[in-house]
Structures are given as C-alpha cells and as structure tokens.
Design an enzyme around this catalytic site. Structure first.
Site, PDB file in Angstrom:
ATOM      1  N   GLY A  45       1.096  -0.959   0.012  1.00  0.00           N
ATOM      2  CA  GLY A  45       0.043   0.017   0.080  1.00  0.00           C
ATOM      3  C   GLY A  45       0.785   1.225   0.013  1.00  0.00           C
ATOM      4  N   GLN A  50       2.730  10.080   1.775  1.00  0.00           N
ATOM      5  CA  GLN A  50       4.147   9.378   1.814  1.00  0.00           C
ATOM      6  C   GLN A  50       4.952   9.783   0.620  1.00  0.00           C
ATOM      7  OE1 GLN A  50       2.357   5.055   2.409  1.00  0.00           O
ATOM      8  NE2 GLN A  50       4.105   5.121   3.575  1.00  0.00           N
ATOM      9  N   CYS A  98       5.860  -0.330   7.495  1.00  0.00           N
ATOM     10  CA  CYS A  98       5.370   1.020   6.746  1.00  0.00           C
ATOM     11  C   CYS A  98       6.748   1.298   5.818  1.00  0.00           C
ATOM     12  CB  CYS A  98       5.057   1.935   7.691  1.00  0.00           C
ATOM     13  SG  CYS A  98       4.388   3.551   6.947  1.00  0.00           S
ATOM     14  N   LEU A  99       6.583   1.729   4.655  1.00  0.00           N
ATOM     15  CA  LEU A  99       7.628   2.086   3.774  1.00  0.00           C
ATOM     16  C   LEU A  99       8.293   3.367   4.378  1.00  0.00           C
ATOM     17  CD1 LEU A  99       6.434   1.724   0.226  1.00  0.00           C
ATOM     18  CD2 LEU A  99       7.963   0.281   1.326  1.00  0.00           C
ATOM     19  N   HIS A 140      -4.414   0.851   7.754  1.00  0.00           N
ATOM     20  CA  HIS A 140      -3.093   1.484   7.939  1.00  0.00           C
ATOM     21  C   HIS A 140      -2.867   2.579   6.909  1.00  0.00           C
ATOM     22  CE1 HIS A 140       1.324   1.136   8.345  1.00  0.00           C
ATOM     23  NE2 HIS A 140       1.193   1.667   7.121  1.00  0.00           N
ATOM     24  N   GLU A 141      -3.554   2.421   5.741  1.00  0.00           N
ATOM     25  CA  GLU A 141      -3.335   3.459   4.577  1.00  0.00           C
ATOM     26  C   GLU A 141      -4.292   4.648   5.032  1.00  0.00           C
ATOM     27  OE1 GLU A 141      -0.967   3.347   2.827  1.00  0.00           O
ATOM     28  OE2 GLU A 141      -0.520   1.013   3.031  1.00  0.00           O
ATOM     29  N   HIS A 144      -2.713   7.169   7.423  1.00  0.00           N
ATOM     30  CA  HIS A 144      -1.765   7.931   6.568  1.00  0.00           C
ATOM     31  C   HIS A 144      -2.618   9.179   6.160  1.00  0.00           C
ATOM     32  CE1 HIS A 144       2.034   6.179   6.524  1.00  0.00           C
ATOM     33  NE2 HIS A 144       1.680   4.864   5.983  1.00  0.00           N
TER      34      HIS A 144
HETATM   35 ZN    ZN Z   1       2.379   3.095   6.068  1.00  0.00          ZN
END
Ligand code: ZN
Length: 184
Positions: A45, A50, A98-99, A140-141, A144
């Site tokens: 995702g 991000q 998470c990236l 999770h997304e 963000h």
């Molecule tokens: Zn993330």
C-alpha cells in the site's frame, strides 16, 4: 516515474489530507507514479502523504500476501476521499510495517471488520465491507491520510524500545532499496 518516500519525522506525514476531485491537476500521472513507486518498494500500500502530498488518496495491492491471507486474493484498489463509516467490535493483533518507517515491524491491534466508502480511480462512488488483512491494510493507509502512523498505537514501553531506531530514520541512518526523503 519513481517518487521518493517521505520518512518518519517529516511533517507531511502528520497532516490531515484534503479531498480531491476529478479536476485534480496531473491525477493520472500521479496515480500511475504511485503504483510504480509502491511496486518498486515492495509495498502492499502507498498513501499520498508518503510521497509528500497531503491529499486523500491511497493505493493498495494485497495480492503478494494472498497465500497467507486469502481475503487479499485480487485485492487491488485505489481509494480516493475514503471515509470509514463503521468499525466492527472485534480487534485482532498482527504485524505491520510501513515504507515510511523502514526496518521496523510491530504488532498492532485493529478492528477485524470495517465499512468504508470512497471513490475509485474513475471517481465513481463505492461502498464495501472489508475483513481481516484487507481491513487492516486499508486502516493502515487510511491512517496516513489522517496524519497517523502505526507506531502511534504502540505501548509506552514498545515506543521506548524503538525510539533509537526511529531517531536514526529521521537522520537517514537506515537502509532501503528505494529513494527516501528526510525531514529537514
Ligand atoms: Zn504506512
């Protein structure tokens, strides 16, 4: 085009995203770049904050994890202006990464089921109920675009234990196979 991933400590990750419309300039290009960046970074995702944009847009492709979580088979979607309408009563714990927080994985509690409405990539309204790991990735997304990160859910003890790693990320002392953008 591959976009750099903004990492922990960057203020854009703490902004609440604004809604966008079909007239959003460069949407097609941006959408394409987000998919490309997500796949290149081996993420399931990616949310717009991000890549430095505080707008309500995220993309998900959970299919690489479908062996472990069958509900992710073919789960590939774009979410625009998403709003979670309802959370189920039961919570489950599972591991998340998470990236934007490379090298850290932690167990996070999340409701097992959600009901969500959003616009798809053609700006058509959708509403659905999601469960299991599909519901987890979406939450999770969704966090963000609300300015939240999974580490916010950790206990004070866990937070203390990873504080050094988080600080290292903010100054770029971390290895990634993708380009990152550090907080200034
Ligand atoms: Zn993330």
């Amino acid at each position: 085009m591959l976009l750099p991933i903004y990492v922990y400590g960057h203020p854009v990750l703490r902004k609440v995203g604004v809604e966008i419309g079909p007239d959003y300039e460069g949407f097609e290009e941006l959408h394409k770049n987000m998919w490309e960046t997500m796949y290149h970074s081996d993420g399931v995702g990616l949310a717009a904050p991000q890549i430095g944009l505080a707008i309500r847009l995220f993309v998900i492709d959970g299919s690489p994890m479908a062996d472990e979580f069958p509900e992710l088979e073919g789960f590939k979607k774009t979410f625009i202006n998403a709003e979670i309408l309802e959370y189920g009563p039961d919570k489950e714990w599972d591991s998340e990464g998470c990236l934007s927080i490379p090298g850290i994985r932690e167990e996070v509690p999340r409701p097992h089921r959600i009901r969500i409405k959003y616009l798809d990539e053609n700006f058509q309204p959708q509403e659905e109920v999601l469960e299991g790991f599909a519901a987890r990735i979406v939450q999770h997304e969704y966090d963000h675009i609300e300015g939240k990160l999974f580490v916010d859910y950790l206990s004070p003890l866990r937070k203390r234990l990873i504080k050094g790693k988080l600080n290292a990320i903010t100054v770029g002392k971390v290895h990634t196979d993708y380009r990152i953008r550090l907080p200034k």
